[in-house]
Design a protein around this motif. Sequence first.
Motif, short mmCIF file in Angstrom:
data_model
loop_
_atom_site.label_atom_id
_atom_site.label_comp_id
_atom_site.label_asym_id
_atom_site.label_seq_id
_atom_site.Cartn_x
_atom_site.Cartn_y
_atom_site.Cartn_z
N ARG A 2 5.56 13.01 -0.46
CA ARG A 2 6.48 11.96 -0.90
C ARG A 2 6.25 11.77 -2.40
NH1 ARG A 2 7.45 6.30 2.26
NH2 ARG A 2 8.65 7.75 3.54
N GLU A 43 9.97 14.59 0.09
CA GLU A 43 10.71 13.33 0.07
C GLU A 43 10.75 12.84 -1.38
OE1 GLU A 43 10.09 10.97 4.19
OE2 GLU A 43 8.38 10.93 2.85
N GLN A 170 12.45 -2.24 1.65
CA GLN A 170 12.68 -1.79 3.01
C GLN A 170 13.88 -0.85 3.09
OE1 GLN A 170 10.72 -2.26 5.83
NE2 GLN A 170 12.12 -0.64 6.47
N GLU A 173 12.75 2.59 2.05
CA GLU A 173 12.02 3.24 3.15
C GLU A 173 12.98 3.74 4.23
OE1 GLU A 173 9.12 4.22 3.80
OE2 GLU A 173 7.59 3.03 2.78
N THR A 174 13.96 2.92 4.58
CA THR A 174 14.91 3.31 5.62
C THR A 174 15.69 4.56 5.22
OG1 THR A 174 15.16 1.02 6.36
CG2 THR A 174 16.93 2.55 6.94
N LYS A 177 13.37 7.64 5.42
CA LYS A 177 13.12 8.05 6.81
C LYS A 177 14.33 8.74 7.42
CE LYS A 177 9.60 4.55 7.68
NZ LYS A 177 9.27 3.26 8.36
N LYS A 219 4.09 1.02 -3.48
CA LYS A 219 4.63 0.31 -2.33
C LYS A 219 5.05 1.24 -1.19
CE LYS A 219 4.79 -4.10 -3.83
NZ LYS A 219 4.27 -5.28 -3.08
N ILE A 220 5.53 2.44 -1.53
CA ILE A 220 5.98 3.36 -0.48
C ILE A 220 4.92 4.42 -0.17
CG2 ILE A 220 8.42 3.00 -1.07
CD1 ILE A 220 8.40 5.80 -2.35
#
Length: 310
Positions: A2, A43, A170, A173-174, A177, A219-220
């Motif tokens: 990532r 990623e 968030q 992140e979504t 993913k 954060k990620i």
Amino acid sequence: MRIVLALGGNALLARGQALTAENQRENIKKAAASIAAIAKEHEIVVVHGNGPQVGLLMEQNSAYQEYSPETTPYPMDVLGSQTCGMVGYMLQQELRNVDRELAIATLVTQTEVSKEDPAFANPTKFVGPVYTEERAKEIMASSDMMFKADGDYFRRVVPSPKPKDIVELQQVETLLKASNLVIACGGGGVPVCFDDNRIGTGVECVIDKDLTAELLAEKINADLFIILTDGSVYRNFGKEDQAEMKQATPAGLAEFNFPAGSMGPKIDAVCQFVNSGRGNAAIGSLFDLDRITRNEAGTLITQGEGIVYY
């Protein structure tokens, strides 16, 4: 892996180039080719700059107000969001043109700053067009804007607070993913403050893009944080004994004084990420991106001691 990529201004506009959509498009095509080359294996989150673009919109706003005095200029948070959409649109289109199988999403992202940040008491970041001293004083007398001397002219100054949090974390992140390449936190993110009821309000300031990219990387839980700029980190850059660093550590870099107006903030950002213990960082050229991920180009920053030169 990532990876969070912080794209420097040279990825959008070469030094001395006119700020036209055509010039930006041509440079973004080159950036897209480099990013797409690693996108299927990793990623990716891209954080881009927007300083020149916001500056141009500020000048256009100012010119329009002369024609229509009742039309007040748009605030900086609004201009920031506009440029995030523009640059993100160009990036995602050119990335898709390189590889139509890539899933790409641009997210207009808010970055929280603190009202108590000391930067608000001492604005230092120059933004927008130049003015004569007389005109700058006129504007200050009729508004809450601040101006300071910048060479022979005066320019507006705004605070540059540190990023505190990323509101749409968030959502980033979504999207990751769901196997998207994500373009987020453009220009450091749209700056906002929150009151005690968590009601958000835009703020007239500029957040350092590299610091926001670093915060996002933490954060990620990124494995690698890369700042893409003109090239590697050098000892005594521009001097006869300059030497290109292949691998460095926060402790080793602390022995040098890097210019506050160029490499200094980038060094601070990569060292902060490495010291967080989440992964490694790197600084290098956009056009060496694939090789940077393999530690074959650029400067890799890791934990430990010492510096290794090429």
